[in-house]
Design a protein around this motif. Structure first.
Motif, mmCIF file in Angstrom:
data_model
loop_
_atom_site.group_PDB
_atom_site.id
_atom_site.type_symbol
_atom_site.label_atom_id
_atom_site.label_comp_id
_atom_site.label_asym_id
_atom_site.label_seq_id
_atom_site.Cartn_x
_atom_site.Cartn_y
_atom_site.Cartn_z
ATOM 1 N N MET A 135 0.714 -0.948 -0.131
ATOM 2 C CA MET A 135 0.155 -0.135 -0.018
ATOM 3 C C MET A 135 0.717 1.546 -0.157
ATOM 4 N N TYR A 136 0.638 2.238 -0.942
ATOM 5 C CA TYR A 136 0.870 3.687 -0.915
ATOM 6 C C TYR A 136 0.030 4.469 0.083
ATOM 7 N N TRP A 137 1.031 4.573 1.436
ATOM 8 C CA TRP A 137 0.594 5.454 2.647
ATOM 9 C C TRP A 137 1.319 7.224 2.371
ATOM 10 N N GLY A 138 1.558 7.587 1.454
ATOM 11 C CA GLY A 138 2.206 9.243 2.090
ATOM 12 C C GLY A 138 3.130 9.530 3.064
ATOM 13 N N ASN A 139 3.180 10.805 2.783
ATOM 14 C CA ASN A 139 4.158 10.833 3.543
ATOM 15 C C ASN A 139 3.908 12.276 4.701
ATOM 16 N N SER A 140 2.238 12.668 4.667
ATOM 17 C CA SER A 140 1.984 13.436 6.059
ATOM 18 C C SER A 140 1.674 13.442 7.025
ATOM 19 N N PRO A 141 1.643 14.150 7.383
ATOM 20 C CA PRO A 141 1.828 13.782 9.533
ATOM 21 C C PRO A 141 1.010 13.261 10.101
ATOM 22 N N THR A 142 -0.007 13.174 9.346
ATOM 23 C CA THR A 142 -1.574 12.706 9.929
ATOM 24 C C THR A 142 -1.681 10.880 10.063
ATOM 25 N N ASP B 182 0.040 14.186 0.086
ATOM 26 C CA ASP B 182 -0.549 13.202 -0.483
ATOM 27 C C ASP B 182 -0.788 14.016 -1.383
ATOM 28 N N ILE B 183 -1.663 14.779 -1.796
ATOM 29 C CA ILE B 183 -2.274 14.841 -2.415
ATOM 30 C C ILE B 183 -1.411 14.617 -4.929
ATOM 31 N N LEU B 184 -0.436 15.436 -4.556
ATOM 32 C CA LEU B 184 0.348 15.266 -5.904
ATOM 33 C C LEU B 184 0.861 13.574 -5.627
ATOM 34 N N PRO B 185 2.006 13.711 -4.669
ATOM 35 C CA PRO B 185 1.615 12.162 -4.817
ATOM 36 C C PRO B 185 1.236 11.148 -5.458
ATOM 37 N N LEU B 186 0.061 11.406 -5.014
ATOM 38 C CA LEU B 186 -1.280 10.431 -5.435
ATOM 39 C C LEU B 186 -1.298 10.337 -6.864
ATOM 40 N N THR B 187 -1.825 11.411 -7.176
ATOM 41 C CA THR B 187 -2.226 11.880 -8.247
ATOM 42 C C THR B 187 -0.842 11.684 -8.787
ATOM 43 N N GLN B 188 0.477 11.371 -9.260
ATOM 44 C CA GLN B 188 1.278 11.082 -10.177
ATOM 45 C C GLN B 188 1.022 9.856 -10.210
ATOM 46 N N ARG B 189 1.032 8.909 -8.955
ATOM 47 C CA ARG B 189 1.112 7.353 -8.840
ATOM 48 C C ARG B 189 0.073 6.602 -9.770
ATOM 49 N N LYS C 10 -10.822 2.173 3.024
ATOM 50 C CA LYS C 10 -11.137 1.155 3.982
ATOM 51 C C LYS C 10 -10.560 0.118 4.021
ATOM 52 N N ASP C 11 -10.749 -0.419 2.359
ATOM 53 C CA ASP C 11 -10.544 -1.987 1.644
ATOM 54 C C ASP C 11 -8.968 -1.764 1.732
ATOM 55 N N MET C 12 -8.373 -1.182 0.952
ATOM 56 C CA MET C 12 -7.337 -0.984 0.955
ATOM 57 C C MET C 12 -6.018 -1.377 2.089
ATOM 58 N N LEU C 13 -6.217 -0.456 3.305
ATOM 59 C CA LEU C 13 -5.940 -1.120 4.445
ATOM 60 C C LEU C 13 -6.273 -2.245 5.248
ATOM 61 N N ALA C 14 -7.470 -2.991 5.260
ATOM 62 C CA ALA C 14 -7.179 -3.342 4.439
ATOM 63 C C ALA C 14 -6.639 -5.148 4.192
ATOM 64 N N HIS C 15 -6.718 -5.017 3.202
ATOM 65 C CA HIS C 15 -5.512 -5.164 2.543
ATOM 66 C C HIS C 15 -4.196 -5.354 3.099
ATOM 67 N N GLU C 16 -4.086 -4.088 3.426
ATOM 68 C CA GLU C 16 -2.677 -3.672 3.440
ATOM 69 C C GLU C 16 -2.589 -4.892 4.979
ATOM 70 N N ILE C 17 -3.172 -4.658 5.916
ATOM 71 C CA ILE C 17 -2.927 -5.333 6.602
ATOM 72 C C ILE C 17 -2.863 -7.303 6.565
ATOM 73 N N HIS C 18 -4.154 -7.671 5.715
ATOM 74 C CA HIS C 18 -3.431 -9.266 5.510
ATOM 75 C C HIS C 18 -2.984 -9.151 4.781
#
Length: 456
Positions: free
Chosen positions: A148-155, A326-333, A183-191
């Motif tokens: 999963m791509y998490w991003g780099n934001s403090p939150t 994280d908006i622009l890094p996600l956009t590039q992906r 939320k579904d992506m996070l569930a996949h990441e936990i798995h």
């Protein structure tokens, strides 16, 4: 060229079916037709079509395409190797993009061009043929093992650290967050990070399960247990044995059905419909919702004991507008992903497009961003994504009703209130059901079901 493959055409217009049989009979070994999608489960099992040409609208007066999208997902679930080409008289780019995202190979607009239609269906047939090991299903599916791509934001950093800690355990997890936050992506990441990574990951949209089929869907049934139970059915609890069971939209489960789920979780076993023999299950349970379950407990619409059972670990995903970095890094992906998928050579984003992306509130979160970039890639004719390619939605935050201490609104039933709310959301979003569903905090399929119920 020699005729190959089996084609199933589903359209409620008999004249169209007759025309297509004549046209496509010269190109496919078998051309089967049906005037209703209700027969699809049986025909997929009996006829095993390589390609389905699927109309988008079947109910008189409904031109939303929701029926077509529903049956597209059913085909992908029941027979993933079958390729689906959508057939619609409404050249709506949003609907086409949604269909492609949900697994359609392509779409054809009525009235059709014969040459283009044949070419599209032939290309779909080619994709249906295995290209790897003999007998291996090579249809592209979501990669559970993809990081999963998490991003780099403090939150987002504290959430990532917590996920890394709890994934290795079998603790039950509740994921909360607005619609579209992943939320579904996070569930996949936990798995993926768990010791069950080599086991199945089974996802269930609780808002899309009808009450009459709830027990059969989750626990399965035995042959002859009710009308149309012609064969034994494996439920989701059994299918997820040794892996992870993900119950999405858990708040949509009616309170009178919650005890059955609670019993299965507590006892780590279930009983199939029509049987009286408990069957043990070894699952890791993950649930998700965009609603406040604590408030629902206070309102009497969610059981407190069920909340305790699914809430051993609580993970909250922040909204995209709270993680601007994280908006622009996600956009590039997403730009890289869809440029490859659609054969475009788009490598960069203009400064104007970046400013527009950063200024947008993203009430639909990552899902809205992904949808917007996919659409922009389809529309872009340049090597750089331009501001003009970004057709961003006019989605607004859900309105907070004003209260006046000196005025009392007439009392409505819950059904009347829900009907008014659904109608207002659909009107406010100009008929865009994706936006309306996001505004209401429910899935598109749940919204469609409610519209049918209330005749909207």
């Amino acid at each position: 060229m020699a005729k190959q493959g089996t084609l199933l055409v589903v359209d409620d217009n008999k004249n169209i079916l007759t025309s297509l049989q004549y046209l496509l009979g010269d190109h496919f070994t078998r051309v089967i037709t049906s005037t209703t999608p209700v027969t699809l489960p049986t025909m997929l099992q009996m006829e095993k079509p390589d390609v389905v040409l699927l109309d988008m609208n079947f109910s008189s007066g409904l031109n939303t395409g929701n029926e077509g999208l529903y049956w597209l997902r059913e085909i992908r679930r029941l027979r993933p190797q079958t390729q689906v080409v959508l057939f619609t008289a409404y050249a709506d780019i949003n609907l086409a993009v949604t269909g492609l995202k949900d697994g359609a190979t392509d779409f054809v607009v009525k009235p059709w061009d014969n040459t283009k239609l044949v070419q599209t269906l032939k290309e779909a047939y080619d994709k249906s043929q295995p290209k790897g090991k003999k007998g291996l299903n090579t249809v592209p599916v979501e990669e559970d093992n993809k990081e999963m791509y998490w991003g780099n934001s403090p939150t987002i950093r504290p959430l990532k650290l917590t996920v890394e800690k709890v994934s290795a355990t079998d603790a039950t997890i509740l994921i909360t967050g607005e619609n579209g936050t992943g939320k579904d992506m996070l569930a996949h990441e936990i798995h993926r990070l768990s010791g069950r990574v080599n086991g199945p990951f089974v996802s269930v949209d609780m808002g899309a399960i009808t009450e009459t089929l709830f027990e059969s869907e989750l626990f399965g049934h035995v042959k002859g247990s009710f009308t149309d139970a012609h064969v034994d059915r494996t439920g989701r609890f059994e299918a997820a044995d040794g892996g992870t069971l993900f119950l999405d939209e858990i708040a949509n489960l009616p309170i009178h059905m919650q005890p059955k789920l609670l019993t299965a979780i507590q006892k780590r076993s279930f009983v199939k419909v029509g049987s009286n023999v408990p069957q043990p299950t070894n699952i890791r349970l993950i649930c998700a919702t965009n609603r406040n379950l604590e408030q629902m407990v206070q309102d009497g619409t969610f059981r407190e004991d069920l909340l305790y059972r699914i809430n051993t670990i609580h993970l909250h995903i922040p909204a995209l507008r709270e993680r601007q970095e994280d908006i622009l890094p996600l956009t590039q992906r997403f730009l890289n992903q869809y440029s490859t998928q659609y054969g475009r050579a788009i490598t960069s984003i203009s400064e104007g497009a970046k400013k527009k992306l950063l200024a947008h509130p993203w009430y639909g979160n990552i899902r809205e961003l992904q949808h917007s970039i996919e659409k922009a890639v389809i529309l872009c004719d340049d090597n750089e994504l331009q501001e003009s390619n970004l057709e961003l939605s006019n989605m607004i935050a859900p309105p907070v009703p004003e209260r006046s201490e000196n005025m009392e609104a007439p009392v409505q039933t819950l059904d009347e209130m829900e009907k008014d709310l659904v109608k207002r959301a659909v009107d406010q979003c100009n008929g865009n059901l994706s936006q309306a569903a996001a505004t209401l905090g429910i899935t598109r399929q749940t919204l469609y079901n409610k519209m049918k119920r209330y005749g909207i």
